[in-house]
Design an enzyme around this catalytic site. Sequence first.
Site, mmCIF file in Angstrom:
data_model
loop_
_atom_site.group_PDB
_atom_site.id
_atom_site.type_symbol
_atom_site.label_atom_id
_atom_site.label_comp_id
_atom_site.label_asym_id
_atom_site.label_seq_id
_atom_site.Cartn_x
_atom_site.Cartn_y
_atom_site.Cartn_z
ATOM 1 N N HIS A 1 -7.695 0.357 0.281
ATOM 2 C CA HIS A 1 -7.779 1.809 0.145
ATOM 3 C C HIS A 1 -8.870 2.342 1.070
ATOM 4 O O HIS A 1 -9.985 1.814 1.079
ATOM 5 C CB HIS A 1 -8.189 2.198 -1.278
ATOM 6 C CG HIS A 1 -7.218 1.806 -2.342
ATOM 7 N ND1 HIS A 1 -6.276 2.682 -2.836
ATOM 8 C CD2 HIS A 1 -7.048 0.649 -3.023
ATOM 9 C CE1 HIS A 1 -5.586 2.071 -3.802
ATOM 10 N NE2 HIS A 1 -6.026 0.831 -3.928
ATOM 11 N N ASP B 1 -1.447 7.334 0.861
ATOM 12 C CA ASP B 1 -1.222 7.032 -0.563
ATOM 13 C C ASP B 1 -0.592 8.268 -1.207
ATOM 14 O O ASP B 1 -1.088 9.385 -1.019
ATOM 15 C CB ASP B 1 -2.573 6.688 -1.215
ATOM 16 C CG ASP B 1 -2.421 6.117 -2.616
ATOM 17 O OD1 ASP B 1 -1.763 6.769 -3.455
ATOM 18 O OD2 ASP B 1 -2.955 5.026 -2.877
ATOM 19 N N ILE B 2 0.493 8.049 -1.982
ATOM 20 C CA ILE B 2 1.167 9.212 -2.597
ATOM 21 C C ILE B 2 0.400 9.792 -3.790
ATOM 22 O O ILE B 2 0.699 10.916 -4.210
ATOM 23 C CB ILE B 2 2.611 8.942 -3.122
ATOM 24 C CG1 ILE B 2 2.742 7.565 -3.758
ATOM 25 C CG2 ILE B 2 3.659 9.250 -2.099
ATOM 26 C CD1 ILE B 2 3.906 7.489 -4.723
ATOM 27 N N HIS C 1 -3.420 -4.467 -0.299
ATOM 28 C CA HIS C 1 -3.666 -3.180 0.362
ATOM 29 C C HIS C 1 -5.134 -2.824 0.247
ATOM 30 O O HIS C 1 -5.771 -3.106 -0.766
ATOM 31 C CB HIS C 1 -2.801 -2.070 -0.227
ATOM 32 C CG HIS C 1 -2.900 -1.943 -1.717
ATOM 33 N ND1 HIS C 1 -2.221 -2.781 -2.577
ATOM 34 C CD2 HIS C 1 -3.627 -1.112 -2.488
ATOM 35 C CE1 HIS C 1 -2.508 -2.438 -3.824
ATOM 36 N NE2 HIS C 1 -3.363 -1.433 -3.801
ATOM 37 N N GLN D 1 -5.566 -3.422 -9.953
ATOM 38 C CA GLN D 1 -4.460 -3.559 -8.998
ATOM 39 C C GLN D 1 -3.133 -3.302 -9.702
ATOM 40 O O GLN D 1 -2.841 -3.885 -10.740
ATOM 41 C CB GLN D 1 -4.452 -4.966 -8.368
ATOM 42 C CG GLN D 1 -3.390 -5.106 -7.276
ATOM 43 C CD GLN D 1 -3.420 -6.456 -6.554
ATOM 44 O OE1 GLN D 1 -4.188 -7.356 -6.915
ATOM 45 N NE2 GLN D 1 -2.574 -6.582 -5.535
ATOM 46 N N ASN E 1 -8.549 -3.995 -4.573
ATOM 47 C CA ASN E 1 -8.493 -4.529 -5.932
ATOM 48 C C ASN E 1 -7.763 -5.872 -5.924
ATOM 49 O O ASN E 1 -6.711 -6.000 -5.293
ATOM 50 C CB ASN E 1 -7.743 -3.555 -6.848
ATOM 51 C CG ASN E 1 -8.475 -2.226 -6.990
ATOM 52 O OD1 ASN E 1 -9.700 -2.184 -7.029
ATOM 53 N ND2 ASN E 1 -7.723 -1.133 -7.053
HETATM 54 P P1 5GP Z 1 -3.791 -0.325 -6.652
HETATM 55 O O1 5GP Z 1 -4.080 0.292 -8.002
HETATM 56 O O2 5GP Z 1 -2.716 -1.389 -6.751
HETATM 57 O O3 5GP Z 1 -5.023 -0.794 -5.926
HETATM 58 O O4 5GP Z 1 -3.233 0.853 -5.773
HETATM 59 C C1 5GP Z 1 -1.883 1.125 -5.590
HETATM 60 C C2 5GP Z 1 -1.803 2.444 -4.852
HETATM 61 O O5 5GP Z 1 -0.489 2.557 -4.315
HETATM 62 C C3 5GP Z 1 -2.041 3.660 -5.736
HETATM 63 O O6 5GP Z 1 -3.133 4.400 -5.229
HETATM 64 C C4 5GP Z 1 -0.709 4.429 -5.661
HETATM 65 O O7 5GP Z 1 -0.896 5.823 -5.601
HETATM 66 C C5 5GP Z 1 -0.085 3.895 -4.376
HETATM 67 N N1 5GP Z 1 1.371 3.860 -4.385
HETATM 68 C C6 5GP Z 1 2.163 3.313 -5.352
HETATM 69 N N2 5GP Z 1 3.479 3.429 -5.029
HETATM 70 C C7 5GP Z 1 3.502 4.060 -3.816
HETATM 71 C C8 5GP Z 1 4.557 4.470 -2.943
HETATM 72 O O8 5GP Z 1 5.754 4.281 -3.214
HETATM 73 N N3 5GP Z 1 4.206 5.081 -1.783
HETATM 74 C C9 5GP Z 1 2.907 5.302 -1.446
HETATM 75 N N4 5GP Z 1 2.673 5.911 -0.272
HETATM 76 N N5 5GP Z 1 1.874 4.929 -2.232
HETATM 77 C C10 5GP Z 1 2.174 4.318 -3.409
#
Ligand code: 5GP
Length: 134
Positions: A99, A28-29, A97, A91, A84
């Site tokens: 985590h 995750d970035i 995805h 989300q 999420n």
């Molecule tokens: P969510 O909030 O949808 O459960 O989590 C999305 C996750 O994706 C976040 O933790 C965010 O840091 C990660 N993320 C979003 N865009 C990118 C990307 O382009 N590359 C990577 N490696 N992670 C991403």
Amino acid sequence: MCVFCKIVSGEIPSTKVYEDDKFLAFMDIGPVNKGHVLVIPKKHAETFIDLTEEEAGELFKVVNKVAKAVKRGLNADGLNIINNVGAVSGQEVFHVHVHIIPRFENDGMKFGWRKLEYKEGEIKEYAERIKSAL
Ligand code: 5GP
Ligand code: ZN
């Protein structure tokens, strides 16, 4: 194409830790803790509940494998394994995805859990509503 589909296709670079024909795990970035990994199915689906039970089972097989490696490889004290579903849950990327977040003693990370109380009989009502939807 969504951002994670672009990661699958290679259009957006990622730091991969595991890959097979159906699943991909990458860093995750914006990590909650360093070493935070995301596990995704390569095939696009918006949320976990858009998957079949079969697909969800296969996904969690990979999550289990990668979680063990995150724990062992980073010498973590524990993990949070989180998915999420929907914007209301937090989300942001609408491609399923999971985590995997390494946790360390005193890492300062607090999830905002709270503990509500049920009124008399309410716990059963909630259980019945869930059971009748199975
Ligand atoms: P969510 O909030 O949808 O459960 O989590 C999305 C996750 O994706 C976040 O933790 C965010 O840091 C990660 N993320 C979003 N865009 C990118 C990307 O382009 N590359 C990577 N490696 N992670 C991403
Ligand atoms: Zn996608």
